[in-house]
Write a protein that holds these residues in place. Structure first.
Motif, PDB file in Angstrom:
ATOM      1  N   GLU A  69       0.833  -1.201   0.000  1.00 50.02           N
ATOM      2  CA  GLU A  69       0.000   0.000   0.000  1.00 50.02           C
ATOM      3  C   GLU A  69       0.869   1.252   0.000  1.00 50.02           C
ATOM      4  OE1 GLU A  69      -4.168  -1.170   2.291  1.00 50.02           O
ATOM      5  OE2 GLU A  69      -2.701   0.143   3.262  1.00 50.02           O
ATOM      6  N   ILE A  70       0.442   2.227  -0.767  1.00 49.05           N
ATOM      7  CA  ILE A  70       1.006   3.571  -0.688  1.00 49.05           C
ATOM      8  C   ILE A  70      -0.150   4.497  -0.354  1.00 49.05           C
ATOM      9  CG2 ILE A  70       2.165   5.438  -1.916  1.00 49.05           C
ATOM     10  CD1 ILE A  70       3.427   3.295  -3.732  1.00 49.05           C
ATOM     11  N   VAL A  71      -0.122   5.053   0.845  1.00 50.74           N
ATOM     12  CA  VAL A  71      -1.213   5.895   1.310  1.00 50.74           C
ATOM     13  C   VAL A  71      -0.756   7.352   1.322  1.00 50.74           C
ATOM     14  CG1 VAL A  71      -2.837   6.364   3.176  1.00 50.74           C
ATOM     15  CG2 VAL A  71      -2.114   4.009   2.715  1.00 50.74           C
ATOM     16  N   LEU A  72      -1.451   8.187   0.583  1.00 47.44           N
ATOM     17  CA  LEU A  72      -1.106   9.603   0.474  1.00 47.44           C
ATOM     18  C   LEU A  72      -1.872  10.435   1.487  1.00 47.44           C
ATOM     19  CD1 LEU A  72      -1.253   9.919  -3.421  1.00 47.44           C
ATOM     20  CD2 LEU A  72       0.759   9.446  -2.013  1.00 47.44           C
ATOM     21  N   SER A  73      -1.177  11.391   2.090  1.00 49.22           N
ATOM     22  CA  SER A  73      -1.801  12.290   3.064  1.00 49.22           C
ATOM     23  C   SER A  73      -1.445  13.732   2.712  1.00 49.22           C
ATOM     24  CB  SER A  73      -1.333  11.961   4.489  1.00 49.22           C
ATOM     25  OG  SER A  73      -1.647  10.626   4.835  1.00 49.22           O
ATOM     26  N   PRO A  74      -2.192  14.350   1.794  1.00 47.00           N
ATOM     27  CA  PRO A  74      -1.868  15.715   1.351  1.00 47.00           C
ATOM     28  C   PRO A  74      -1.898  16.753   2.465  1.00 47.00           C
ATOM     29  CG  PRO A  74      -3.473  14.676  -0.104  1.00 47.00           C
ATOM     30  CD  PRO A  74      -3.360  13.805   1.092  1.00 47.00           C
ATOM     31  N   GLU A  75      -2.593  16.439   3.541  1.00 51.89           N
ATOM     32  CA  GLU A  75      -2.664  17.404   4.642  1.00 51.89           C
ATOM     33  C   GLU A  75      -1.336  17.498   5.391  1.00 51.89           C
ATOM     34  OE1 GLU A  75      -3.809  13.409   6.338  1.00 51.89           O
ATOM     35  OE2 GLU A  75      -4.209  14.544   4.488  1.00 51.89           O
ATOM     36  N   SER A 482      11.963  -7.961  -9.868  1.00 49.75           N
ATOM     37  CA  SER A 482      10.632  -8.565  -9.919  1.00 49.75           C
ATOM     38  C   SER A 482       9.573  -7.480 -10.031  1.00 49.75           C
ATOM     39  CB  SER A 482      10.358  -9.391  -8.649  1.00 49.75           C
ATOM     40  OG  SER A 482      11.313 -10.419  -8.505  1.00 49.75           O
ATOM     41  N   LYS A 483       8.500  -7.819 -10.761  1.00 52.28           N
ATOM     42  CA  LYS A 483       7.375  -6.888 -10.856  1.00 52.28           C
ATOM     43  C   LYS A 483       6.754  -6.704  -9.480  1.00 52.28           C
ATOM     44  CE  LYS A 483       4.569  -6.647 -14.388  1.00 52.28           C
ATOM     45  NZ  LYS A 483       3.502  -6.851 -15.405  1.00 52.28           N
ATOM     46  N   LYS A 484       6.312  -5.492  -9.201  1.00 52.81           N
ATOM     47  CA  LYS A 484       5.686  -5.187  -7.916  1.00 52.81           C
ATOM     48  C   LYS A 484       4.254  -4.704  -8.137  1.00 52.81           C
ATOM     49  CE  LYS A 484       9.114  -5.539  -4.787  1.00 52.81           C
ATOM     50  NZ  LYS A 484       8.989  -6.195  -3.467  1.00 52.81           N
ATOM     51  N   HIS A 485       3.375  -5.041  -7.171  1.00 60.29           N
ATOM     52  CA  HIS A 485       1.982  -4.602  -7.212  1.00 60.29           C
ATOM     53  C   HIS A 485       1.711  -3.765  -5.974  1.00 60.29           C
ATOM     54  CE1 HIS A 485       0.971  -7.570 -10.407  1.00 60.29           C
ATOM     55  NE2 HIS A 485       1.954  -8.246  -9.825  1.00 60.29           N
ATOM     56  N   PHE A 486       1.022  -2.650  -6.152  1.00 60.15           N
ATOM     57  CA  PHE A 486       0.691  -1.826  -4.999  1.00 60.15           C
ATOM     58  C   PHE A 486      -0.663  -1.178  -5.196  1.00 60.15           C
ATOM     59  CE2 PHE A 486       3.220   0.793  -7.882  1.00 60.15           C
ATOM     60  CZ  PHE A 486       2.502   1.979  -7.963  1.00 60.15           C
ATOM     61  N   SER A 487      -1.259  -0.841  -4.082  1.00 67.37           N
ATOM     62  CA  SER A 487      -2.544  -0.154  -4.065  1.00 67.37           C
ATOM     63  C   SER A 487      -2.299   1.281  -3.633  1.00 67.37           C
ATOM     64  CB  SER A 487      -3.496  -0.864  -3.093  1.00 67.37           C
ATOM     65  OG  SER A 487      -4.742  -0.223  -3.059  1.00 67.37           O
ATOM     66  N   LEU A 488      -2.562   2.224  -4.536  1.00 67.54           N
ATOM     67  CA  LEU A 488      -2.357   3.645  -4.241  1.00 67.54           C
ATOM     68  C   LEU A 488      -3.648   4.218  -3.684  1.00 67.54           C
ATOM     69  CD1 LEU A 488      -0.431   6.089  -4.446  1.00 67.54           C
ATOM     70  CD2 LEU A 488      -1.354   6.487  -6.745  1.00 67.54           C
ATOM     71  N   LYS A 489      -3.591   4.809  -2.493  1.00 75.13           N
ATOM     72  CA  LYS A 489      -4.791   5.285  -1.807  1.00 75.13           C
ATOM     73  C   LYS A 489      -4.697   6.775  -1.497  1.00 75.13           C
ATOM     74  CE  LYS A 489      -5.877   0.800   0.250  1.00 75.13           C
ATOM     75  NZ  LYS A 489      -6.223   0.050   1.493  1.00 75.13           N
ATOM     76  N   LEU A 490      -5.769   7.468  -1.800  1.00 72.39           N
ATOM     77  CA  LEU A 490      -5.911   8.878  -1.464  1.00 72.39           C
ATOM     78  C   LEU A 490      -7.318   9.071  -0.926  1.00 72.39           C
ATOM     79  CD1 LEU A 490      -4.988  11.855  -1.481  1.00 72.39           C
ATOM     80  CD2 LEU A 490      -5.786  11.986  -3.854  1.00 72.39           C
ATOM     81  N   GLY A 491      -7.441   9.197   0.383  1.00 69.68           N
ATOM     82  CA  GLY A 491      -8.767   9.255   0.994  1.00 69.68           C
ATOM     83  C   GLY A 491      -9.523   7.972   0.705  1.00 69.68           C
ATOM     84  N   GLU A 492     -10.695   8.091   0.094  1.00 70.98           N
ATOM     85  CA  GLU A 492     -11.500   6.911  -0.236  1.00 70.98           C
ATOM     86  C   GLU A 492     -11.245   6.410  -1.658  1.00 70.98           C
ATOM     87  OE1 GLU A 492     -13.097   5.426   2.037  1.00 70.98           O
ATOM     88  OE2 GLU A 492     -12.842   6.990   3.546  1.00 70.98           O
TER      89      GLU A 492
END
Length: 511
Positions: A69-75, A482-492
């Motif tokens: 997971e990559i979770v973004l927090s612009p605040e 190796s190939k990588k998989h991630f879920s990019l999250k910004l709020g909902e």
């Protein structure tokens, strides 16, 4: 039996209602967690070159694939970006003049055009440097205390036309930092271009030298945004143009001579950056520069280089420099694949750990470990991301253009540039380093704020910034095989993305 039947019917009814309720909740949750609208651009060892990717293999039905997971927090905001770019050198400008107009324009547009890398922060040299065709100074007449004979005529054939062409191509414009490699030799204790120190009796004349330079370039229609006092004040092994300063000597010059002179001449808005050498020395220099209010008054920030190591970006030193003066600039003003003849039209070399730097041969035994063989693309991507995650607000590459030998260079100090040319055959090679730089310069714009990006995969490097227009640029680097998989999250909002092995991605999330 009737009671049992009623009971069974009641339980069935409750179960149906519960299932419906759960189904509604799941549907609501899916609606709440909407798909993120984002564009993904990738440069990879497999051949992508800022290629836009639109389809990704999802890992939802494959339990063997690990998804981070990559979770973004612009605040959560950090430093404000000043810019990214490269350097105008006489060598680069000379080569452009050797090419056809079509190829010259192609290179200028590639760096500064709206469809290109959109460089926003640049550097140039004051008088000659190693990437000049010969030694020269703007003030050649000894003991000319008023600099009556000051002239930038050496720059008018190559360097100034290149800068002006870039200015025409750039829609947003760009900042220029100018650095001398040495004072005019007659101002130094050894009277030579190489080595030596500025004699204290010339502190005011050297300050006037900067003021004259700023006026001369302004007369050409070129505004200089910032200056450094000298390139690499620790010297460079007495090889090419250089001049030595201690932290205390440079601070004295800026505090009592250069700063007041520029202020008195109406040039107080020109930024003065101290130091201008490798990061491991940051602590020693900022302790002197920012010792107190008087010493720090005229310093707008610190300039740094990356040559201390091919893999370590020195996060502790960067953090120390920021914490010492949080409101001042922290800018990487030079970095390149040094002491290396470039590979011509061989993309694979830039992704392999075959390059060596000066330290491969010359570093002391205690520092040898800092200079192993390395992959040029990896070094650039790792360093820029590491810098952005540790308060650096600007990152400037060295030469924009070099030839197949890694010059021209009067000292034969061969290096690599993102664009290599063969002037004899009028050919241009955009190396993978060009696309690596563009991943940052094109999409992270001046005024952007670096934001928090929490990444759960230790094998990925990630940085993110929110641009003034509200878009968010996320840069992800996969150095692994190796190939990588991630879920990019910004709020909902969520987007599932995969990144190829040995690849760099920039993800643009719309406002």
């Amino acid at each position: 039996m009737k009671n049992v039947t009623k009971y069974s019917f009641l339980m069935l009814l409750i179960t149906v209602v519960a299932c419906k309720t759960t189904q509604i909740a799941v549907t609501a949750n899916k609606t709440k967690q909407s798909i993120m609208q984002a564009d993904v651009f990738e440069t990879s060892e497999s051949g992508n070159k800022l290629t836009q990717l639109t389809e990704f293999k999802t890992a939802e039905n494959d339990t063997l694939i690990q998804v981070s997971e990559i979770v973004l927090s612009p605040e959560k905001q950090y430093q404000t970006i000043t810019g990214f770019g490269g350097s105008f050198t006489e060598s680069s400008a000379y080569l452009l003049n050797k090419l056809s107009k079509g190829n010259r324009d192609k290179i200028i547009q590639a760096y500064f055009g709206d469809d290109g890398a959109r460089y926003s922060l640049t550097r140039t040299h004051i008088s000659s440097c190693d990437f000049s065709l010969n030694n020269y100074t703007y003030a050649p007449v000894a003991d000319d205390m008023t600099l009556e004979h000051f002239s930038i005529k050496e720059d008018k054939d190559d360097l100034i036309p290149m800068i002006k062409d870039a200015m025409k191509a750039s829609e947003d414009g760009f900042k220029i930092i100018a650095s001398p490699w040495t004072a005019p030799p007659w101002m130094k204790d050894n009277k030579k271009y190489v080595g030596g120190k500025l004699l204290p009796k010339y502190n005011d004349v050297y300050s006037l030298f900067f003021s004259k330079y700023l006026d001369a370039y302004k007369a050409e229609g070129i505004d200089i945004w910032g200056i450094t006092v000298v390139n690499e004040p620790h010297g460079n092994g007495n090889n090419w143009e250089s001049m030595h300063f201690s932290p205390e000597e440079m601070t004295n010059l800026v505090q009592n001579h250069l700063g007041p002179k520029l202020e008195a001449d109406g040039k107080g808005d020109v930024k003065i950056l101290g130091y201008d050498q490798n990061r491991a020395g940051i602590k020693e220099w900022v302790d002197a520069m920012y010792k107190d209010e008087a010493s720090s008054k005229y310093f707008d920030g610190i300039a740094i280089h990356w040559y201390e190591s091919t893999f370590d970006f020195f996060p502790e030193a960067l953090q120390y420099g920021h914490n010492k003066a949080p409101n001042k600039y922290l800018i990487e003003t030079e970095g390149c694949v040094d002491s290396q003849v470039p590979e011509w039209k061989n993309d694979a070399w830039y992704w392999k750990k075959e390059a060596t730097d000066w330290g491969w041969d010359w570093a002391s035994e205690k520092d040898k470990h800092l200079h192993p063989k390395y992959a040029p693309v990896n070094r650039y991507a790792r360093d820029i991301i590491g810098c952005l995650n540790n308060w650096v607000d600007g990152w400037v590459d060295w030469n924009m253009v070099l030839d197949k030998q890694g010059g021209p260079n009067w000292f034969k100090n061969w290096c690599v540039a993102p664009i290599i040319v063969d002037p004899e055959n009028d050919e241009v090679y955009m190396t993978p380093l060009y696309y690596t730089m563009a991943h940052f310069s094109k999409y992270i714009r001046p005024g952007a704020k670096v934001i928090d990006a929490n990444n759960t995969d230790k094998d990925l490097m990630v940085t993110a910034a929110q641009n003034p227009d509200g878009t968010i640029a996320v840069v992800v680097f996969n150095e692994g095989t190796s190939k990588k998989h991630f879920s990019l999250k910004l709020g909902e909002k969520v987007k599932n993305i995969s990144i190829n092995p040995q690849a760099l991605q920039t993800i643009i999330i719309a406002n």
